[in-house]
Write a protein that holds these residues in place. Structure first.
Motif, PDB file in Angstrom:
ATOM      1  N   ALA A   1       0.819  -1.208   0.000  1.00 21.77           N
ATOM      2  CA  ALA A   1       0.000   0.000   0.000  1.00 21.77           C
ATOM      3  C   ALA A   1       0.856   1.263   0.000  1.00 21.77           C
ATOM      4  CB  ALA A   1      -0.938  -0.008   1.205  1.00 21.77           C
ATOM      5  N   LEU A   2       1.937   1.253   0.771  1.00 24.64           N
ATOM      6  CA  LEU A   2       2.815   2.422   0.831  1.00 24.64           C
ATOM      7  C   LEU A   2       3.550   2.648  -0.479  1.00 24.64           C
ATOM      8  CD1 LEU A   2       4.305   1.984   4.412  1.00 24.64           C
ATOM      9  CD2 LEU A   2       2.756   3.800   3.664  1.00 24.64           C
ATOM     10  N   ALA A   3       3.796   1.559  -1.224  1.00 25.30           N
ATOM     11  CA  ALA A   3       4.481   1.704  -2.512  1.00 25.30           C
ATOM     12  C   ALA A   3       3.656   2.543  -3.484  1.00 25.30           C
ATOM     13  CB  ALA A   3       4.764   0.326  -3.113  1.00 25.30           C
ATOM     14  N   GLY A   4       2.333   2.591  -3.279  1.00 27.86           N
ATOM     15  CA  GLY A   4       1.475   3.354  -4.182  1.00 27.86           C
ATOM     16  C   GLY A   4       1.138   4.748  -3.690  1.00 27.86           C
ATOM     17  N   THR A   5       1.728   5.197  -2.577  1.00 28.25           N
ATOM     18  CA  THR A   5       1.420   6.533  -2.059  1.00 28.25           C
ATOM     19  C   THR A   5       2.252   7.596  -2.757  1.00 28.25           C
ATOM     20  OG1 THR A   5       3.045   6.236  -0.276  1.00 28.25           O
ATOM     21  CG2 THR A   5       0.756   5.644   0.204  1.00 28.25           C
ATOM     22  N   LEU A   6       1.671   8.795  -2.886  1.00 26.32           N
ATOM     23  CA  LEU A   6       2.368   9.907  -3.513  1.00 26.32           C
ATOM     24  C   LEU A   6       2.618  11.052  -2.543  1.00 26.32           C
ATOM     25  CD1 LEU A   6       0.614  10.187  -7.007  1.00 26.32           C
ATOM     26  CD2 LEU A   6       2.886   9.297  -6.520  1.00 26.32           C
ATOM     27  N   THR A   7       1.650  11.347  -1.688  1.00 24.87           N
ATOM     28  CA  THR A   7       1.739  12.500  -0.805  1.00 24.87           C
ATOM     29  C   THR A   7       1.775  12.062   0.655  1.00 24.87           C
ATOM     30  OG1 THR A   7      -0.662  12.743  -0.581  1.00 24.87           O
ATOM     31  CG2 THR A   7       0.394  13.809  -2.481  1.00 24.87           C
ATOM     32  N   LEU A   8       2.114  13.001   1.532  1.00 24.06           N
ATOM     33  CA  LEU A   8       2.099  12.709   2.963  1.00 24.06           C
ATOM     34  C   LEU A   8       0.683  12.409   3.446  1.00 24.06           C
ATOM     35  CD1 LEU A   8       4.673  15.252   4.415  1.00 24.06           C
ATOM     36  CD2 LEU A   8       4.805  12.764   4.510  1.00 24.06           C
ATOM     37  N   ASP A   9      -0.310  13.015   2.832  1.00 17.87           N
ATOM     38  CA  ASP A   9      -1.692  12.671   3.158  1.00 17.87           C
ATOM     39  C   ASP A   9      -1.945  11.194   2.873  1.00 17.87           C
ATOM     40  OD1 ASP A   9      -2.241  15.218   3.953  1.00 17.87           O
ATOM     41  OD2 ASP A   9      -3.529  15.740   2.266  1.00 17.87           O
ATOM     42  N   ASP A  10      -1.469  10.713   1.724  1.00 18.17           N
ATOM     43  CA  ASP A  10      -1.637   9.297   1.379  1.00 18.17           C
ATOM     44  C   ASP A  10      -0.929   8.406   2.407  1.00 18.17           C
ATOM     45  OD1 ASP A  10      -2.962  10.083  -0.921  1.00 18.17           O
ATOM     46  OD2 ASP A  10      -1.168   9.971  -2.170  1.00 18.17           O
ATOM     47  N   VAL A  11       0.298   8.768   2.749  1.00 19.04           N
ATOM     48  CA  VAL A  11       1.069   7.968   3.711  1.00 19.04           C
ATOM     49  C   VAL A  11       0.355   7.934   5.054  1.00 19.04           C
ATOM     50  CG1 VAL A  11       3.249   7.809   4.967  1.00 19.04           C
ATOM     51  CG2 VAL A  11       3.258   8.435   2.545  1.00 19.04           C
ATOM     52  N   ALA A  12      -0.165   9.078   5.498  1.00 21.23           N
ATOM     53  CA  ALA A  12      -0.858   9.136   6.784  1.00 21.23           C
ATOM     54  C   ALA A  12      -2.087   8.237   6.783  1.00 21.23           C
ATOM     55  CB  ALA A  12      -1.255  10.586   7.098  1.00 21.23           C
TER      56      ALA A  12
ATOM     57  N   GLU B   1       9.493   9.867   3.062  1.00 15.63           N
ATOM     58  CA  GLU B   1      10.554  10.563   2.334  1.00 15.63           C
ATOM     59  C   GLU B   1      10.226  10.682   0.848  1.00 15.63           C
ATOM     60  OE1 GLU B   1      14.423   9.000   3.090  1.00 15.63           O
ATOM     61  OE2 GLU B   1      14.568  10.141   4.963  1.00 15.63           O
ATOM     62  N   ARG B   2       9.713   9.584   0.272  1.00 15.15           N
ATOM     63  CA  ARG B   2       9.316   9.656  -1.142  1.00 15.15           C
ATOM     64  C   ARG B   2       8.217  10.696  -1.332  1.00 15.15           C
ATOM     65  NH1 ARG B   2       9.287   3.967  -0.645  1.00 15.15           N
ATOM     66  NH2 ARG B   2       6.988   3.997  -0.725  1.00 15.15           N
ATOM     67  N   ALA B   3       7.264  10.725  -0.393  1.00 19.45           N
ATOM     68  CA  ALA B   3       6.154  11.666  -0.496  1.00 19.45           C
ATOM     69  C   ALA B   3       6.639  13.110  -0.374  1.00 19.45           C
ATOM     70  CB  ALA B   3       5.112  11.365   0.582  1.00 19.45           C
ATOM     71  N   ARG B   4       7.573  13.357   0.543  1.00 19.25           N
ATOM     72  CA  ARG B   4       8.095  14.712   0.704  1.00 19.25           C
ATOM     73  C   ARG B   4       8.784  15.176  -0.575  1.00 19.25           C
ATOM     74  NH1 ARG B   4       9.753  17.462   5.328  1.00 19.25           N
ATOM     75  NH2 ARG B   4       7.782  16.745   6.219  1.00 19.25           N
ATOM     76  N   ARG B   5       9.557  14.288  -1.200  1.00 18.88           N
ATOM     77  CA  ARG B   5      10.214  14.658  -2.466  1.00 18.88           C
ATOM     78  C   ARG B   5       9.176  14.929  -3.555  1.00 18.88           C
ATOM     79  NH1 ARG B   5      13.885  10.512  -0.910  1.00 18.88           N
ATOM     80  NH2 ARG B   5      12.772   9.010  -2.226  1.00 18.88           N
ATOM     81  N   PHE B   6       8.151  14.060  -3.613  1.00 15.57           N
ATOM     82  CA  PHE B   6       7.118  14.249  -4.634  1.00 15.57           C
ATOM     83  C   PHE B   6       6.396  15.575  -4.436  1.00 15.57           C
ATOM     84  CE2 PHE B   6       2.650  14.083  -5.785  1.00 15.57           C
ATOM     85  CZ  PHE B   6       2.710  13.723  -7.122  1.00 15.57           C
ATOM     86  N   GLU B   7       6.030  15.879  -3.186  1.00 11.97           N
ATOM     87  CA  GLU B   7       5.283  17.110  -2.932  1.00 11.97           C
ATOM     88  C   GLU B   7       6.107  18.338  -3.274  1.00 11.97           C
ATOM     89  OE1 GLU B   7       2.112  15.797   0.522  1.00 11.97           O
ATOM     90  OE2 GLU B   7       3.971  16.779   1.136  1.00 11.97           O
TER      91      GLU B   7
ATOM     92  N   GLU C   1      -6.529  21.571 -15.123  1.00 11.64           N
ATOM     93  CA  GLU C   1      -6.215  20.397 -14.318  1.00 11.64           C
ATOM     94  C   GLU C   1      -5.009  19.701 -14.921  1.00 11.64           C
ATOM     95  OE1 GLU C   1      -9.526  17.808 -13.997  1.00 11.64           O
ATOM     96  OE2 GLU C   1     -10.738  19.204 -12.823  1.00 11.64           O
ATOM     97  N   PRO C   2      -4.018  19.352 -14.092  1.00  6.45           N
ATOM     98  CA  PRO C   2      -2.856  18.615 -14.616  1.00  6.45           C
ATOM     99  C   PRO C   2      -3.251  17.216 -15.012  1.00  6.45           C
ATOM    100  CG  PRO C   2      -2.761  18.743 -12.238  1.00  6.45           C
ATOM    101  CD  PRO C   2      -3.933  19.585 -12.660  1.00  6.45           C
ATOM    102  N   GLY C   3      -2.403  16.555 -15.796  1.00  3.01           N
ATOM    103  CA  GLY C   3      -2.665  15.192 -16.229  1.00  3.01           C
ATOM    104  C   GLY C   3      -2.575  14.203 -15.089  1.00  3.01           C
ATOM    105  N   VAL C   4      -2.591  12.902 -15.417  1.00  4.41           N
ATOM    106  CA  VAL C   4      -2.609  11.850 -14.417  1.00  4.41           C
ATOM    107  C   VAL C   4      -1.407  11.943 -13.492  1.00  4.41           C
ATOM    108  CG1 VAL C   4      -2.424   9.361 -14.083  1.00  4.41           C
ATOM    109  CG2 VAL C   4      -4.004  10.277 -15.775  1.00  4.41           C
ATOM    110  N   ASP C   5      -0.224  12.235 -14.053  1.00  5.05           N
ATOM    111  CA  ASP C   5       0.990  12.301 -13.246  1.00  5.05           C
ATOM    112  C   ASP C   5       0.881  13.412 -12.211  1.00  5.05           C
ATOM    113  OD1 ASP C   5       3.489  12.464 -12.179  1.00  5.05           O
ATOM    114  OD2 ASP C   5       4.545  12.835 -14.052  1.00  5.05           O
ATOM    115  N   GLY C   6       0.539  14.624 -12.671  1.00  8.52           N
ATOM    116  CA  GLY C   6       0.401  15.738 -11.760  1.00  8.52           C
ATOM    117  C   GLY C   6       1.716  16.247 -11.203  1.00  8.52           C
ATOM    118  N   ASN C   7       2.836  15.602 -11.541  1.00  7.72           N
ATOM    119  CA  ASN C   7       4.131  15.986 -10.981  1.00  7.72           C
ATOM    120  C   ASN C   7       4.966  16.752 -11.997  1.00  7.72           C
ATOM    121  OD1 ASN C   7       6.062  16.115  -8.963  1.00  7.72           O
ATOM    122  ND2 ASN C   7       7.106  14.294  -9.700  1.00  7.72           N
TER     123      ASN C   7
END
Length: 709
Positions: A183-194, A331-337, A368-374
């Motif tokens: 589940a954590l492998a699919g998180t993008l943001t700190l909200d997701d991780v939380a 850490e991954r989420a912080r970098r992504f954000e 609206e940004p695309g699916v990636d959003g990054n």
């Protein structure tokens, strides 16, 4: 693989990379793993290392079979189980260690299936022949066996965990550790991780209260908790978590553990006495807090219970392993954000923050940004007054989804406005822009600078619209028949070649009467995989025609959601309505304080009463606006701005915040919790609603149609 019943010794909990006191753990740590699929111990994946720590700390017989050759690693309980095969079995393929068992049904084939397919297996009271003691004779031993896949930090299956004896609860905990890694492998943001961390911790440790905290990056902490019994349905799970900001020296054991990097365990007492926020905190008697052990992000995870609790070595190891996985994801989420915020700020800073406010022309836009959003994209829009008093409107698309595309978009948009202010004829503007794009392409040494754009001039006095296009999707106009039945039609406009290819754009002039609305959009609105463009264009036209009004903000939302499925491209929509009558508008700045919703209710009631809006509309609007204001203050934590716009057809209310915690989506309207109640009310009481991202924060709006007559 074998299992056993009966007592087994209790080893002490090992520390990653440090010698362990128990025989099997010491043998495991001494073994030369560089010769196996696991590789050198210092290079082990954090998720795998966490599982190994948990195995070696557990008193229950456990083993890990790793890699395609399923090499063995196990603890003292398992060593006692296999007898004389220990310690030679360490680091060897399981099939070589247990040749007498591996080919039996339900043994080797099950392990290989779990490794291959990722399922789980649990079987109780199964007898297997196992050679024990010096005699070498096989005896029937009864085992309870559980197998679970082991995943690395990226969610890939790398091995199989075997748990023996009566260990149903432990098996579930270890299985959940594998599931949380996935589940954590699919998180993008700190909200997701939380969300993942809280959901996992409260279920795995049967907790009454769990909390997760991360550092703010510049002093202080952000903490979010979850309490057993909270009404948390699927829609709530998608809402942004309610983070609480706390100072660096806050006396919560979670903050102390995160700050010092050492776990804190209270078996019985009042661990939250000095930091309790409410009765839920006051009822906690036992609590364990562990740091995330991440290299960049500081934080921690805590688990609390209402009754005294003795935390075993295995449970502490499981909690520490969980925190390490969560720390890596944080850490991954912080970098992504950070990347996401930079890209989106760049994108939106190049778009107009405010569109013209005109008495007879109402304007709205949506990006609206695309699916990636990054990544920053190349879609852009603009609307501006020309020296003649007419309105210039543009929507374009620069190919690419990177910073360079966004920079080129900014150049094209600025050049188009400059050309239009000099000579607003659409064909002249696009011809000049074609030369600019060709020059930019030559300067960059590329022929792949692909830019499409549509530019128009709206003349409200003459009630006409003049348009030119360079390779862009056709503009759409929503009109009404003499008996007030709405329909939508595409402007018959020569598409022409994209800019930079010697474009010779054609021009079309069409009527634009009061009540008409122009809709411009990028190809991300209509393009979907395995679906024709014709179907996309038809869906947008049909949705715009069926909309409750011609309000531009509502039509932007309608057009964006008209075509089913997701798009990987950016989406931009610009709509201009030629109003039948000038609208009336007012606004209020809302401070971030508890009395704000009440002040908004009083102000809105008085303003709408002064405008003689029907009582039924006032009641619905006040209730919806109060809920939206509360939502903005809770989730953004910043001041908000309420704007109202009243036309002959409808009342439009918007609430804008300047926070960055995420936007509200239509999927959240089904929630029954207090946090989502307002969104459900808006769905029920309004005729249309939506959310628009802005340069900073977001705007949620709703529209209520006025009774006819």
């Amino acid at each position: 693989m074998p299992g056993t019943v009966g007592r087994v010794p209790t080893p002490s909990a090992p520390v990653s990379g440090a010698p362990a006191a128990t025989d099997a753990a010491a043998a495991v740590l001494r073994h030369d793993w560089a010769r196996t699929s696991l590789g050198p111990r210092q290079s082990w994946d954090p998720a795998v290392r966490a599982v190994v720590d948990l195995i070696l700390a557990s008193p229950v017989p456990m083993a890990l079979t790793h890699g395609d050759d399923l090499v063995l690693l196990y603890n003292d309980g398992y060593a006692e189980l296999i007898g004389e095969k220990h310690p030679a079995a360490i680091g060897r393929p399981a099939a070589d260690v247990f040749p007498e068992l591996w080919q039996l049904p339900g043994v080797g084939d099950v392990v290989e299936r779990v490794y291959r397919d990722g399922g789980t297996f649990l079987e109780k009271e199964t007898a297997f022949p196992l050679s024990r003691g010096d005699s070498g004779l096989a005896e029937q031993a009864v085992f309870t066996r559980g197998y679970s896949p082991v995943r690395d930090g990226n969610g890939r299956i790398v091995g199989v965990l075997t748990v023996a004896a009566e260990t149903t609860h432990v098996t579930q905990q270890l299985q959940s550790l594998s599931e949380v890694a996935a589940a954590l492998a699919g998180t993008l943001t700190l909200d997701d991780v939380a969300r993942v961390a809280l959901r996992y911790a409260i279920a795995t440790f049967d907790a009454d209260r769990v909390a997760f905290a991360v550092d703010e990056g510049g002093g202080g902490w952000r903490m979010v908790r979850r309490v057993r019994g909270e009404l948390m349905d699927e829609a709530d799970e998608r809402l942004p978590p309610l983070w609480r900001r706390i100072p660096t020296d806050w006396p919560d054991p979670l903050v102390q553990s995160a700050r010092t990097g050492a776990p804190l365990v209270v078996g019985s007492g009042q661990p939250l006495r000095e930091a309790a926020a409410d009765r839920h905190d006051q009822k906690i008697v036992s609590l364990a807090a562990v740091p995330l052990r991440a290299s960049v992000v500081r934080g921690g995870l805590s688990v609390g219970h209402h009754a005294p609790r003795r935390w075993s070595a295995a449970e502490r190891a499981l909690l520490a392993a969980s925190a390490e996985l969560i720390g890596q994801a944080a850490e991954r989420a912080r970098r992504f954000e950070t990347q996401h915020g930079t890209a989106q700020l760049l994108q939106r800073s190049m778009l107009p923050e405010h569109l013209p406010d005109l008495p007879r022309l109402r304007i709205a836009a949506r990006y609206e940004p695309g699916v990636d959003g990054n990544a920053a994209g190349g879609d852009f829009y603009d609307a501006f007054l020309l020296p003649t008093g007419r309105l210039g409107v543009v929507l374009g698309d620069v190919a690419g989804h990177d910073v360079q595309a966004a920079a080129r978009m900014g150049q094209v948009r600025a050049a188009l406005r400059a050309l239009a202010l000099s000579d607003p004829r659409p064909d002249v503007v696009l011809t000049g822009l074609d030369r600019l794009v060709a020059s930019l392409g030559a300067e960059a040494g590329t022929h792949e600078l692909f830019v499409t754009v549509v530019f128009g001039v709206v003349d409200a006095e003459r009630q006409e619209l003049t348009l030119a296009s360079a390779g862009h999707p056709a503009p759409l106009v929503r009109r009404c028949t003499p008996d007030d039945r709405p329909y939508a039609e595409y402007v018959d406009l020569p598409t022409g070649a994209p800019l930079g290819l010697g474009a010779r754009p054609g021009v079309a002039t069409v009527p634009f009467a009061p009540g008409d609305t122009l809709v411009l959009f990028s190809d991300g609105v209509v393009e979907r995989r395995r679906q024709s463009l014709t179907a996309g264009f038809d869906a947008v036209a049909d949705a715009v025609a069926r909309a409750g009004s011609g309000d531009p903000r509502a039509l932007c939302a309608v057009a964006t959601a008209a075509v089913d499925g997701t798009t990987e491209d950016d989406v931009a929509v610009l709509a201009v309505e030629h109003a039948v009558k000038p609208s009336r508008s007012a606004s209020m700045e809302v401070p971030a304080e508890p009395t704000a919703p009440s002040r908004v209710r009083h102000w809105l009631t008085a303003q709408l009463g002064e405008w003689q809006v029907p009582e039924s509309v006032i009641g619905a609007a006040v209730l919806c606006t109060s809920e939206l204001t509360t939502n903005a203050l809770l989730h953004a934590g910043t001041a908000a701005r309420v704007e109202i716009d009243l036309s002959a057809e409808r009342l439009l209310v918007s609430v804008a915040d300047s926070g960055t915690r995420g936007t509200v989506t239509r999927a959240q309207t089904d929630t029954l919790s207090s946090r989502g109640r307002g969104l459900g009310l808006i769905e029920e009481l309004s005729d249309a609603w939506g959310t628009d991202p802005t340069v900073r924060g977001s705007t949620v709006w709703f529209e209520i149609l006025l009774p006819s007559g």
